[in-house]
Design an enzyme around this catalytic site. Sequence first.
Site, PDB file in Angstrom:
ATOM      1  N   HIS A 285     -38.340  -2.549  -8.322  1.00 15.82           N
ATOM      2  CA  HIS A 285     -37.282  -1.544  -8.420  1.00 15.82           C
ATOM      3  C   HIS A 285     -35.952  -2.265  -8.601  1.00 15.82           C
ATOM      4  O   HIS A 285     -35.648  -3.232  -7.889  1.00 15.82           O
ATOM      5  CB  HIS A 285     -37.252  -0.679  -7.164  1.00 15.82           C
ATOM      6  CG  HIS A 285     -36.240   0.430  -7.240  1.00 15.82           C
ATOM      7  ND1 HIS A 285     -36.232   1.354  -8.263  1.00 15.82           N
ATOM      8  CD2 HIS A 285     -35.185   0.744  -6.433  1.00 15.82           C
ATOM      9  CE1 HIS A 285     -35.232   2.194  -8.082  1.00 15.82           C
ATOM     10  NE2 HIS A 285     -34.581   1.850  -6.991  1.00 15.82           N
TER      11      HIS A 285
ATOM     12  N   HIS B  91     -28.487   2.479  -8.106  1.00 10.85           N
ATOM     13  CA  HIS B  91     -29.771   2.370  -8.795  1.00 10.85           C
ATOM     14  C   HIS B  91     -30.228   3.744  -9.273  1.00 10.85           C
ATOM     15  O   HIS B  91     -29.597   4.764  -8.965  1.00 10.85           O
ATOM     16  CB  HIS B  91     -30.827   1.707  -7.892  1.00 10.85           C
ATOM     17  CG  HIS B  91     -30.987   2.341  -6.544  1.00 10.85           C
ATOM     18  ND1 HIS B  91     -32.156   2.928  -6.126  1.00 10.85           N
ATOM     19  CD2 HIS B  91     -30.120   2.480  -5.498  1.00 10.85           C
ATOM     20  CE1 HIS B  91     -32.015   3.395  -4.889  1.00 10.85           C
ATOM     21  NE2 HIS B  91     -30.789   3.138  -4.488  1.00 10.85           N
TER      22      HIS B  91
ATOM     23  N   CYS C 228     -35.496   2.500 -13.983  1.00 10.80           N
ATOM     24  CA  CYS C 228     -34.478   1.794 -13.193  1.00 10.80           C
ATOM     25  C   CYS C 228     -34.050   0.478 -13.837  1.00 10.80           C
ATOM     26  O   CYS C 228     -32.892   0.082 -13.756  1.00 10.80           O
ATOM     27  CB  CYS C 228     -34.983   1.557 -11.767  1.00 10.80           C
ATOM     28  SG  CYS C 228     -36.486   0.558 -11.654  1.00 10.80           S
TER      29      CYS C 228
END
Length: 259
Positions: free
Chosen positions: A30, A42, A151
């Site tokens: 991530h 994010h 992401c």
Amino acid sequence: MGLLTNRVERNEIKAGDHIYTYRAVFAYSHHGIYVGGSKVVHFRPERNLIVGAETSSETQNSILPSSCLIFPDCGFRQPNSGVILSCLDCFLGNGSLYCFEYGVAPSVFLAKVRGGTCTTATSDPPETVIHRAMYLLQNGFGNYNVFQNNCEDFALYCKTGLLIVDRQGVGSSGQASSVIGAPLAAILSSPLKLLMPSPVGMATVTAGMYCMSRYATDIGVRSDVIKVAVEDLAVNLGWLSRHEETSEENKSSNQLITM
């Protein structure tokens, strides 16, 4: 940075850095932009952001229900947006901290065992990167898509300002290209089995094709990218046109009701 890992300590990262952490026992990573002050911006799927909301009214708030007791604004986001501000602890969870590399040589990129760790593209200055991240925190980054708008795509755009022209193909994410590249390499190399019966030889060819397929989709070498100012991002992605179409539809419906 090493060939196998880009792991760093917290005191080594600086505002404007593209950082990431692994989830689900290294199944995926991530990504986000560290903006300083132990804060990370994010991008996540919206459905993951409203888990735990008990009423519909809670989903309209900019502050999500959060278990973070250190930073009151941890979990801040705008309604209907997947861009979120988190503290570094909540971003990492129980994972380690890694720093994405920019401006690497092609040989280094090809030597990386795993995608989603580096790019040949160069990064813009930290202040520009932070401006993009904070602007998108207020204005969103469109709809999340695991292959075209995830992401890593978000962080790569914040760092470079580069946008893929053809949004129908694979995005700039190294993770996505790795997932597609592995089976593609296996398929492309399968006809060579007749010419190269050795398992070692076949493994070498398949690995080489896998690396080359990743390199071909790297944002630093692609020809289908353009530099887009963050203020113009909505226009280039068609967000405004879709919004205008919706407004026109609503206006037409209202006119029919009043007739």
